[in-house]
Design a protein around this motif. Sequence first.
Motif, PDB file in Angstrom:
ATOM      1  N   LEU A 246      12.609   0.153  -0.409  1.00 36.57           N
ATOM      2  CA  LEU A 246      12.916  -0.953   0.504  1.00 36.57           C
ATOM      3  C   LEU A 246      14.293  -0.824   1.157  1.00 36.57           C
ATOM      4  O   LEU A 246      14.608  -1.587   2.066  1.00 36.57           O
ATOM      5  N   SER A 247      15.083   0.137   0.701  1.00 33.33           N
ATOM      6  CA  SER A 247      16.355   0.390   1.381  1.00 33.33           C
ATOM      7  C   SER A 247      16.200   1.415   2.505  1.00 33.33           C
ATOM      8  O   SER A 247      17.120   1.663   3.272  1.00 33.33           O
ATOM      9  N   ASN A 248      14.988   1.991   2.604  1.00 40.27           N
ATOM     10  CA  ASN A 248      14.665   2.901   3.701  1.00 40.27           C
ATOM     11  C   ASN A 248      13.908   2.084   4.751  1.00 40.27           C
ATOM     12  O   ASN A 248      12.739   1.754   4.573  1.00 40.27           O
ATOM     13  N   LEU A 249      14.582   1.752   5.834  1.00 42.16           N
ATOM     14  CA  LEU A 249      14.029   0.799   6.781  1.00 42.16           C
ATOM     15  C   LEU A 249      12.761   1.300   7.473  1.00 42.16           C
ATOM     16  O   LEU A 249      11.813   0.536   7.674  1.00 42.16           O
ATOM     17  N   LYS A 250      12.725   2.562   7.831  1.00 39.63           N
ATOM     18  CA  LYS A 250      11.548   3.100   8.522  1.00 39.63           C
ATOM     19  C   LYS A 250      10.353   3.127   7.584  1.00 39.63           C
ATOM     20  O   LYS A 250       9.230   2.754   7.962  1.00 39.63           O
ATOM     21  N   GLU A 251      10.577   3.565   6.349  1.00 40.10           N
ATOM     22  CA  GLU A 251       9.507   3.613   5.357  1.00 40.10           C
ATOM     23  C   GLU A 251       8.976   2.197   5.075  1.00 40.10           C
ATOM     24  O   GLU A 251       7.765   1.983   4.968  1.00 40.10           O
ATOM     25  N   THR A 252       9.892   1.246   4.987  1.00 39.47           N
ATOM     26  CA  THR A 252       9.514  -0.141   4.737  1.00 39.47           C
ATOM     27  C   THR A 252       8.673  -0.692   5.889  1.00 39.47           C
ATOM     28  O   THR A 252       7.628  -1.313   5.676  1.00 39.47           O
ATOM     29  N   GLU A 253       9.127  -0.455   7.098  1.00 38.71           N
ATOM     30  CA  GLU A 253       8.410  -0.954   8.274  1.00 38.71           C
ATOM     31  C   GLU A 253       7.006  -0.344   8.361  1.00 38.71           C
ATOM     32  O   GLU A 253       6.029  -1.061   8.613  1.00 38.71           O
ATOM     33  N   ASN A 254       6.904   0.965   8.132  1.00 45.60           N
ATOM     34  CA  ASN A 254       5.593   1.627   8.208  1.00 45.60           C
ATOM     35  C   ASN A 254       4.625   1.081   7.166  1.00 45.60           C
ATOM     36  O   ASN A 254       3.446   0.851   7.451  1.00 45.60           O
ATOM     37  N   SER A 255       5.131   0.863   5.944  1.00 46.01           N
ATOM     38  CA  SER A 255       4.284   0.336   4.870  1.00 46.01           C
ATOM     39  C   SER A 255       3.804  -1.072   5.204  1.00 46.01           C
ATOM     40  O   SER A 255       2.643  -1.432   4.968  1.00 46.01           O
ATOM     41  N   PHE A 256       4.688  -1.870   5.771  1.00 45.75           N
ATOM     42  CA  PHE A 256       4.357  -3.249   6.121  1.00 45.75           C
ATOM     43  C   PHE A 256       3.313  -3.297   7.222  1.00 45.75           C
ATOM     44  O   PHE A 256       2.354  -4.077   7.158  1.00 45.75           O
ATOM     45  N   LEU A 257       3.471  -2.435   8.206  1.00 46.47           N
ATOM     46  CA  LEU A 257       2.517  -2.409   9.319  1.00 46.47           C
ATOM     47  C   LEU A 257       1.145  -1.927   8.870  1.00 46.47           C
ATOM     48  O   LEU A 257       0.110  -2.390   9.378  1.00 46.47           O
ATOM     49  N   MET A 258       1.105  -1.018   7.889  1.00 45.57           N
ATOM     50  CA  MET A 258      -0.175  -0.556   7.345  1.00 45.57           C
ATOM     51  C   MET A 258      -0.922  -1.711   6.676  1.00 45.57           C
ATOM     52  O   MET A 258      -2.145  -1.816   6.776  1.00 45.57           O
ATOM     53  N   LEU A 259      -0.170  -2.586   6.015  1.00 46.73           N
ATOM     54  CA  LEU A 259      -0.778  -3.763   5.402  1.00 46.73           C
ATOM     55  C   LEU A 259      -1.465  -4.627   6.451  1.00 46.73           C
ATOM     56  O   LEU A 259      -2.596  -5.083   6.263  1.00 46.73           O
ATOM     57  N   PHE A 260      -0.765  -4.864   7.550  1.00 43.78           N
ATOM     58  CA  PHE A 260      -1.330  -5.743   8.565  1.00 43.78           C
ATOM     59  C   PHE A 260      -2.531  -5.129   9.268  1.00 43.78           C
ATOM     60  O   PHE A 260      -3.403  -5.850   9.759  1.00 43.78           O
ATOM     61  N   ASP A 261      -2.617  -3.814   9.292  1.00 41.72           N
ATOM     62  CA  ASP A 261      -3.839  -3.170   9.781  1.00 41.72           C
ATOM     63  C   ASP A 261      -5.012  -3.521   8.871  1.00 41.72           C
ATOM     64  O   ASP A 261      -6.134  -3.765   9.337  1.00 41.72           O
ATOM     65  N   GLU A 262      -4.744  -3.564   7.572  1.00 44.88           N
ATOM     66  CA  GLU A 262      -5.780  -3.920   6.604  1.00 44.88           C
ATOM     67  C   GLU A 262      -6.165  -5.395   6.735  1.00 44.88           C
ATOM     68  O   GLU A 262      -7.341  -5.761   6.619  1.00 44.88           O
ATOM     69  N   PHE A 263      -5.175  -6.245   7.001  1.00 44.32           N
ATOM     70  CA  PHE A 263      -5.439  -7.687   7.085  1.00 44.32           C
ATOM     71  C   PHE A 263      -6.338  -8.051   8.272  1.00 44.32           C
ATOM     72  O   PHE A 263      -7.010  -9.094   8.251  1.00 44.32           O
ATOM     73  N   LYS A 264      -6.353  -7.204   9.289  1.00 44.80           N
ATOM     74  CA  LYS A 264      -7.172  -7.485  10.471  1.00 44.80           C
ATOM     75  C   LYS A 264      -8.660  -7.600  10.132  1.00 44.80           C
ATOM     76  O   LYS A 264      -9.419  -8.245  10.851  1.00 44.80           O
ATOM     77  N   LYS A 265      -9.041  -6.980   9.007  1.00 47.11           N
ATOM     78  CA  LYS A 265     -10.455  -6.982   8.609  1.00 47.11           C
ATOM     79  C   LYS A 265     -10.814  -8.222   7.792  1.00 47.11           C
ATOM     80  O   LYS A 265     -11.973  -8.412   7.427  1.00 47.11           O
ATOM     81  N   MET A 266      -9.845  -9.063   7.477  1.00 45.27           N
ATOM     82  CA  MET A 266     -10.056 -10.172   6.545  1.00 45.27           C
ATOM     83  C   MET A 266     -10.114 -11.519   7.263  1.00 45.27           C
ATOM     84  O   MET A 266      -9.528 -11.695   8.325  1.00 45.27           O
TER      85      MET A 266
END
Length: 242
Positions: A49-69
């Motif tokens: 979570l101290s790596n901003l790019k890694e954090t942002e990418n992981s968060f955006l992947m979650l929201f891709d999954e949420f689109k199906k719910m």
Amino acid sequence: MTDIIIITGGSKGIGKALVEKYAQENYNVYSLARSIVNLENTTQISVDLSNLKETENSFLMLFDEFKKMQISSITLINNAGRLGTVSSLENIESEDIAKTIQLNTTTPLILSSLFIKHTKSLACKKQIISISSGAARSAYQGWSIYCTSKAAIDMMTKTIALEQSELKNGIKCMAIYPGVVDTNMQTQIRNTSENDFKNVDRFKELKTNNELYTSEFVANQIFKIDNEDLLENGDIIDIRNF
């Protein structure tokens, strides 16, 4: 319909207790943390979570999954944080200052921004709950960075609440002071020398006198506050008042 909760720092301490509590209550729980630990009914995402790019990418992947719910509620709990070096400001290395501010303040700001942006179209219950600290209001010698970072979280909460209150589909934003909790952070505090932290004896006494909250108690209180809708948008509360 699905109730979703995203918790940062869900592998230990208050974060882990929150993950376990919400999972027990049949939420779809997502933990963002560096470590993968033994957690049931939880989707764990290993992320620095101290790596901003890694954090942002992981968060955006979650929201891709949420689109199906079909989502009935979605909550972000900004929990991850660090105390950093305890000492007078002039004794703290610049790298440690930057790391503490990044994890305690910058990451919650970025995740909150992404959360707001990617839940705009949802008409369900939407919340950001940030774990703040009484250190946001009370200065402690040796805690200049930690106090500053938590004061920023309180102001972030107030500002988001103000911005979102004017929107038809706005997000509810709150911050909670968990009190003094028996976590690794407390161990770090007790191991600090009196030269670096003049209040260290008080924290040792709290441990000796068994006056520390457990992480499980705090998680149960936060769940109750959330589940019973006890907070208004923009509230910043101390758990000891509930």
